[in-house]
Motif scaffolding. Structure first.
Motif, PDB file in Angstrom:
ATOM      1  N   ALA A  54       6.166   1.730 -10.219  1.00  0.00           N
ATOM      2  CA  ALA A  54       5.709   1.565  -8.836  1.00  0.00           C
ATOM      3  C   ALA A  54       5.466   2.902  -8.166  1.00  0.00           C
ATOM      4  CB  ALA A  54       6.700   0.742  -8.020  1.00  0.00           C
ATOM      5  N   GLY A  55       4.711   3.719  -8.821  1.00  0.00           N
ATOM      6  CA  GLY A  55       4.326   5.004  -8.254  1.00  0.00           C
ATOM      7  C   GLY A  55       3.089   4.846  -7.397  1.00  0.00           C
ATOM      8  N   TRP A  83       2.784  12.427  -5.448  1.00  0.00           N
ATOM      9  CA  TRP A  83       3.796  11.372  -5.521  1.00  0.00           C
ATOM     10  C   TRP A  83       5.181  11.972  -5.716  1.00  0.00           C
ATOM     11  CZ3 TRP A  83       5.586   6.813  -4.586  1.00  0.00           C
ATOM     12  CH2 TRP A  83       6.578   6.238  -5.380  1.00  0.00           C
ATOM     13  N   ARG A  87       8.516  11.853  -3.035  1.00  0.00           N
ATOM     14  CA  ARG A  87       9.801  11.225  -3.326  1.00  0.00           C
ATOM     15  C   ARG A  87      10.947  12.234  -3.452  1.00  0.00           C
ATOM     16  NH1 ARG A  87      10.208   8.136  -8.875  1.00  0.00           N
ATOM     17  NH2 ARG A  87      12.413   8.449  -8.394  1.00  0.00           N
ATOM     18  N   ASP A  91      14.820  11.211  -3.167  1.00  0.00           N
ATOM     19  CA  ASP A  91      15.552  11.337  -4.432  1.00  0.00           C
ATOM     20  C   ASP A  91      16.816  12.163  -4.236  1.00  0.00           C
ATOM     21  OD1 ASP A  91      13.722   9.853  -5.881  1.00  0.00           O
ATOM     22  OD2 ASP A  91      12.849  11.562  -6.937  1.00  0.00           O
ATOM     23  N   TRP A 283      17.538   4.529  -2.940  1.00  0.00           N
ATOM     24  CA  TRP A 283      16.638   5.025  -1.897  1.00  0.00           C
ATOM     25  C   TRP A 283      16.898   4.197  -0.645  1.00  0.00           C
ATOM     26  CZ3 TRP A 283      10.975   4.972  -4.167  1.00  0.00           C
ATOM     27  CH2 TRP A 283      10.739   6.140  -4.896  1.00  0.00           C
ATOM     28  N   LEU A 292       5.913   7.648   1.775  1.00  0.00           N
ATOM     29  CA  LEU A 292       6.459   7.230   0.488  1.00  0.00           C
ATOM     30  C   LEU A 292       6.555   5.712   0.408  1.00  0.00           C
ATOM     31  CD1 LEU A 292       7.842   7.758  -2.239  1.00  0.00           C
ATOM     32  CD2 LEU A 292      10.006   7.957  -0.997  1.00  0.00           C
ATOM     33  N   THR A 293       7.033   5.085   1.476  1.00  0.00           N
ATOM     34  CA  THR A 293       7.183   3.629   1.464  1.00  0.00           C
ATOM     35  C   THR A 293       5.845   2.939   1.232  1.00  0.00           C
ATOM     36  OG1 THR A 293       9.061   3.793   2.982  1.00  0.00           O
ATOM     37  CG2 THR A 293       8.026   1.637   2.756  1.00  0.00           C
ATOM     38  N   GLN A 295       3.156   4.109  -0.326  1.00  0.00           N
ATOM     39  CA  GLN A 295       2.756   4.296  -1.724  1.00  0.00           C
ATOM     40  C   GLN A 295       3.584   3.419  -2.639  1.00  0.00           C
ATOM     41  OE1 GLN A 295       0.041   5.481  -2.540  1.00  0.00           O
ATOM     42  NE2 GLN A 295      -0.037   7.720  -2.605  1.00  0.00           N
ATOM     43  N   TRP A 296       4.899   3.379  -2.390  1.00  0.00           N
ATOM     44  CA  TRP A 296       5.767   2.540  -3.210  1.00  0.00           C
ATOM     45  C   TRP A 296       5.373   1.071  -3.096  1.00  0.00           C
ATOM     46  CZ3 TRP A 296       8.938  -1.419  -1.582  1.00  0.00           C
ATOM     47  CH2 TRP A 296       9.740  -1.996  -2.585  1.00  0.00           C
ATOM     48  N   TRP A 300       4.437  -1.351  -6.122  1.00  0.00           N
ATOM     49  CA  TRP A 300       5.367  -2.460  -6.379  1.00  0.00           C
ATOM     50  C   TRP A 300       4.638  -3.793  -6.363  1.00  0.00           C
ATOM     51  CZ3 TRP A 300       8.243  -5.812  -2.702  1.00  0.00           C
ATOM     52  CH2 TRP A 300       9.385  -6.392  -3.256  1.00  0.00           C
ATOM     53  N   VAL A 335      15.716   0.602  -2.190  1.00  0.00           N
ATOM     54  CA  VAL A 335      15.384   0.437  -3.600  1.00  0.00           C
ATOM     55  C   VAL A 335      16.600   0.904  -4.394  1.00  0.00           C
ATOM     56  CG1 VAL A 335      13.798   1.004  -5.476  1.00  0.00           C
ATOM     57  CG2 VAL A 335      12.959   0.905  -3.113  1.00  0.00           C
TER      58      VAL A 335
END
Length: 352
Positions: A54-55, A83, A87, A91, A283, A292-293, A295-296, A300, A335
């Motif tokens: 899910a990148g 990406w 993150r 991370d 996360w 980020l959310t 893109q995720w 996903w 996540v």
């Protein structure tokens, strides 16, 4: 959005890769990893076809994230640096600090520690693990960064940390190669093996190869941010669970382990006599992580639709609404991941 971590004197990840004076390049065939290749969405399709992990979804003209196994040597796999930069902050906030103290104790008792630590970072990407961990460990450190993508290796070398927690020097070299061919010989003299978001894109044989190499070298392994198959979105939606189940099935395509990988790795290390500790490392994405959310979410939902095409119509509505909530600062996502610390028996027979 949290800022990407900077290193002492090194600054942020640069816009273009380039060598650093202290960098040593090697073409050794060791490891690296990444998820399966994304397929671009069609112009009329708001739900992208997403890859394992899910990148991000690629923008027009942008090369997507990568395959673990590459057919041709001239076209190496690649995570989009954007990406990885998105993150890096979450991370770092997620990784389990509770595993650092037992790791420090083991490293302090390693034979040959006086010469400094030798740390192998597998599938290093842009080097975020080194930027997070090196300043948390005392003593001189030499990081050996492994990845299949020379472009990312340049990013990792340029933005590598320069100093340990006590001010000792940190140096770096890069090696390009494949995690599937990792051997104990490749880890000869290693003090520690690290990786992030790696286990869940491996199959059972590749995890056994990794565990055998660590156990054979007698060095600890800190393997962080493995997905465990649980996601929480607030506010909730009736489709959340079905999307999550379909995504988890997508993660297990072929012979990949996906959310089962962390348990398989724990069992494999324990079977080889290692002491294993696992700690949650979720996360926790809020309004400050909107880029980020988003893109995720695309990755996903796209993976779920790829796995279950019958979800396409409701998933289009779901993704539109979720992205709108994200943009409005109304969406929060957890996540769930796990971090694993495996303390293999030292090869000199000591039990520390």
């Amino acid at each position: 959005m949290r800022k990407t971590a900077a290193t002492q004197d090194a600054g942020l990840i640069p816009g273009q890769p380039g060598p650093r004076e202290t960098e040593t390049m090697s073409d050794s065939v060791i490891p690296g990893a990444g998820p399966t290749q994304a397929l671009p969405a069609t112009d009329h399709d708001p739900v992208p076809t997403a890859h394992r992990g899910a990148g991000p979804t690629p923008r027009p003209g942008e090369r997507p994230t990568v395959k673990l196994r590459e057919d041709g040597p001239d076209d190496p796999p690649r995570y989009a640096p954007e990406w990885l930069e998105l993150r890096e902050g979450p991370d770092g906030a997620a990784r389990a600090n509770d595993l650092i103290d037992p790791l420090r104790v083991r490293l302090a008792n390693l034979p040959g520690r006086a010469g400094g630590l030798v740390i192998h970072d597998l599938g290093c990407g842009t080097g975020s693990m080194g930027r997070w961990l090196a300043p948390r460990l005392d003593g001189a450190q030499h990081w050996i960064l492994h990845d299949r993508d020379p472009y990312l290796l340049h990013f990792a070398a340029v933005a590598s940390p320069r100093a340990a927690a006590d001010g000792s020097r940190v140096t770096v070299e890069t090696r390009r190669g494949d995690v599937a061919r990792l051997t104990p010989d490749a880890l000869a003299g290693a003090s520690l093996v690290t990786a992030s978001a790696l286990l869940d894109v491996l199959n059972r044989e590749e995890i056994d190869t990794l565990v055998d190499a660590c156990a054979g070298a007698g060095c600890p392994a800190l393997l962080t941010l493995s997905v465990v198959g649980r996601v929480e979105l607030t506010p909730a939606d009736p489709l959340d669970e079905e999307i999550a189940e379909a995504f988890n099935d997508h993660q297990r395509r072929g012979d990949m382990l996906g959310p089962d990988a962390i348990n398989v790795a724990c069992e494999a290390f324990a079977a080889r006599g290692a002491t294993v500790r696992v700690h949650p490392s979720p996360w926790r994405l809020g309004p400050e992580d909107a880029a980020l959310t988003a893109q995720w979410l695309r990755g996903w939902v796209g993976a779920a639709v790829e796995q279950r095409p019958e979800l396409r119509e409701p998933a289009e509505r779901y993704l539109r609404e979720r992205l709108a909530a994200c943009e409005a600062g109304e969406l929060r996502v957890v996540v769930h991941h796990s971090d694993l610390l495996a303390l293999s028996r030292p090869t000199d027979g000591t039990t520390s």
